[in-house]
Enzyme design. Structure first.
Site, mmCIF file in Angstrom:
data_model
loop_
_atom_site.group_PDB
_atom_site.id
_atom_site.type_symbol
_atom_site.label_atom_id
_atom_site.label_comp_id
_atom_site.label_asym_id
_atom_site.label_seq_id
_atom_site.Cartn_x
_atom_site.Cartn_y
_atom_site.Cartn_z
ATOM 1 N N GLU A 1 -5.171 1.580 3.116
ATOM 2 C CA GLU A 1 -5.024 0.490 4.080
ATOM 3 C C GLU A 1 -4.970 1.008 5.508
ATOM 4 O OE1 GLU A 1 -3.201 -2.443 6.701
ATOM 5 O OE2 GLU A 1 -2.364 -0.484 6.154
ATOM 6 N N GLU A 2 -4.251 2.098 5.723
ATOM 7 C CA GLU A 2 -4.069 2.607 7.075
ATOM 8 C C GLU A 2 -5.361 3.169 7.668
ATOM 9 O OE1 GLU A 2 -1.603 1.842 8.624
ATOM 10 O OE2 GLU A 2 0.231 1.959 7.458
ATOM 11 N N HIS B 1 4.333 3.568 12.268
ATOM 12 C CA HIS B 1 3.230 4.326 12.883
ATOM 13 C C HIS B 1 3.726 5.318 13.927
ATOM 14 C CE1 HIS B 1 -0.291 1.422 11.725
ATOM 15 N NE2 HIS B 1 0.653 1.462 10.788
ATOM 16 N N ASP C 1 6.570 0.996 6.035
ATOM 17 C CA ASP C 1 5.137 0.677 6.028
ATOM 18 C C ASP C 1 4.367 1.680 5.172
ATOM 19 O OD1 ASP C 1 2.671 -0.421 6.718
ATOM 20 O OD2 ASP C 1 2.530 0.746 8.554
ATOM 21 N N ASP D 1 -0.466 4.364 0.814
ATOM 22 C CA ASP D 1 -0.913 5.339 1.810
ATOM 23 C C ASP D 1 -0.143 5.126 3.104
ATOM 24 O OD1 ASP D 1 -2.484 2.883 2.304
ATOM 25 O OD2 ASP D 1 -3.454 4.076 3.854
ATOM 26 N N HIS E 1 0.850 -1.192 0.000
ATOM 27 C CA HIS E 1 0.000 0.000 0.000
ATOM 28 C C HIS E 1 0.884 1.240 0.000
ATOM 29 C CE1 HIS E 1 0.526 0.894 4.370
ATOM 30 N NE2 HIS E 1 0.479 -0.421 4.527
#
Length: 451
Positions: free
Chosen positions: A156-157, A423, A123, A92, A90
């Site tokens: 996705e996030e 994150h 990520d 995003d 992903h």
């Protein structure tokens, strides 16, 4: 890494890959368009589409998904009769949180102490680069022996399910014999790992109201019901004294069988402050891979700066609940909503709303694809045996793909090892891991084609 042509090719391509990752990281592609311009996500999507076209992919398309974002699809035909492999990542990313806390700008890839720092570096923009490196290495060493599909998700996030619903409406699009999800990570740097389970997730917004408007705390405080205090009571009811998650009706006693997570290593990886206890009971692996975990993601209430002496009339919070395999996420959502409504005190008016949801996932590790990956990782990581681990995070698309294509073999690998700090502020990726996992994926595709 032992010398072989694929590994040598990947090593030679790494400087160019760093430059590409820098371009991709520069897009502030947070799929929350109340905070970040839609044009940033669209720019990242177009970057991915252009990269696929440059590699010879046909049928490259920007898919407008039902949640208002775009996923990028491409197909690279293989030899006649070849198996098809779907590669997922992903583009995003999570918001950077406190940008001032980053040592270097979050959207500017920066090398420091042997790692590359930037939001999405691990990520999961790095996962897209990993896929490209693997394919390029094969093209330079005899060609790609399978048909390849790539899907790069745009939300996705956010957990809003756009790609899942699009895939369900177009079930032929992502059909494949094997699926490599490039959004997981090694248990630690240098230890090759496939993720065999993922916890599911639900997001619930809770709003509490008690008064028609804020009141002077000196004149009314002590008798007038405080909505913020009521919300705090309700949120506190979601944890036992030791910090374990307690949602009425939700089982919380499962155990993890397999690779264990040393408690002191976990404290180091999580950067727990000295003297602060871990929460929950059981082993660390039990707590993060096999049991539900609630997190209050945010609260809407007056900030400390500028606060007035008032009894609050209303407050709201966003709550995340991770659920392990074997627990239905829809049922967990209902239990969480019922719990919050039942534990809000003083007859306060409470409303709950489901914002996002995804089911947990368990892979079939006995499938032939896992042996092909184990053999590939043994070459990419000499002297190390592939490990199986769980992951506390959620990738809702996994269960959608498993339901749509029950015969497909699904593997989860990626760059999000503990030092990556995904994150969080100062997210980074290990270039050595990017190199080794790109080699592993390339060799997996070769092994799988021959199997």
């Amino acid at each position: 890494m032992s010398s072989n042509p694929v590994a040598e090719t990947v090593a030679s391509l790494l400087p160019g890959a760093r430059a590409e990752l820098a371009e991709l990281v520069a897009f502030r592609s947070v799929a929350d368009f109340d905070q970040y311009p839609r044009s940033e996500s669209e720019g990242a999507a177009n970057w991915v589409a252009d990269a696929l076209r440059a590699e010879g992919f046909t049928d490259v398309a920007l898919l407008d998904t039902p949640d208002g974002t775009q996923s990028v699809y491409g197909h690279l035909p293989g030899p006649e009769g070849a198996r098809t492999v779907l590669l997922y990542a992903h583009y995003d990313v999570q918001p950077p949180l406190d940008e001032a806390a980053w040592v270097s700008p979050p959207f500017e890839l920066t090398e420091r102490d042997g790692r590359w720092y930037g939001r999405g570096a691990a990520d999961c923009k790095g996962g897209l680069i990993m896929h490209l490196l693997a394919l390029r290495a094969l093209k330079a060493n005899g060609g790609i022996p399978v048909a390849v599909k790539v899907i790069a998700e745009g939300s996705e996030e956010q957990g809003t399910g756009g790609l899942e619903r699009y895939a369900e409406a177009h079930p032929e699009l992502l059909a494949a014999d094997a699926i490599v999800i490039g959004d997981a990570g090694n248990f630690r740097v240098g230890l090759p790992t496939v993720t065999s389970t993922l916890r599911g997730m639900t997001l619930v917004r809770v709003e509490v109201d008690t008064l028609e408007g804020n009141l002077h705390s000196g004149q009314f405080g002590g008798a007038a019901p405080d909505a913020l205090a009521a919300l705090i009571r309700a949120l506190d009811s979601l944890r036992a004294q030791d910090g374990s998650t307690t949602v009425d009706g939700l089982s919380a006693g499962s155990s993890w069988e397999g690779l264990q997570y040393d408690e002191e290593q976990f404290r180091k990886d999580a950067k727990v402050l000295d003297g602060v206890d871990l929460i929950g009971s059981g082993t660390v692996a039990d707590r993060i891979w096999a049991r539900p975990a609630v997190t209050v993601l945010g609260i809407d209430c007056p900030p400390v700066v500028g606060a007035t002496p008032s009894v609050q009339a209303g407050a709201r919070a966003l709550v995340s609940l991770r659920v392990p395999p074997g627990v239905d996420a829809a049922e967990a959502t209902k239990l969480l909503q019922a719990h919050l409504e039942a534990h809000t005190p003083w007859g306060a008016r409470v409303r709950t709303e489901r914002i996002g949801q995804g089911q947990a996932f368990r892979a079939d590790t006995t499938s032939p694809a896992y042996q092909a990956m184990a053999d590939a990782m043994a070459v990419a990581y000499p002297g190390e045996e592939m490990q199986y681990a769980g992951q506390g995070g959620s990738i809702p698309l996994c269960n959608t793909l498993a339901a749509l294509y029950p015969r497909a073999e699904i593997l989860l690998i990626g760059l999000s090892e503990p030092e990556a700090q995904i994150h969080a502020v100062n997210e980074s990726v290990s270039p050595e891991e990017l190199e080794r996992l790109s080699v592993a994926e390339a060799l997996f595709l070769r092994n799988y084609a021959a199997g």
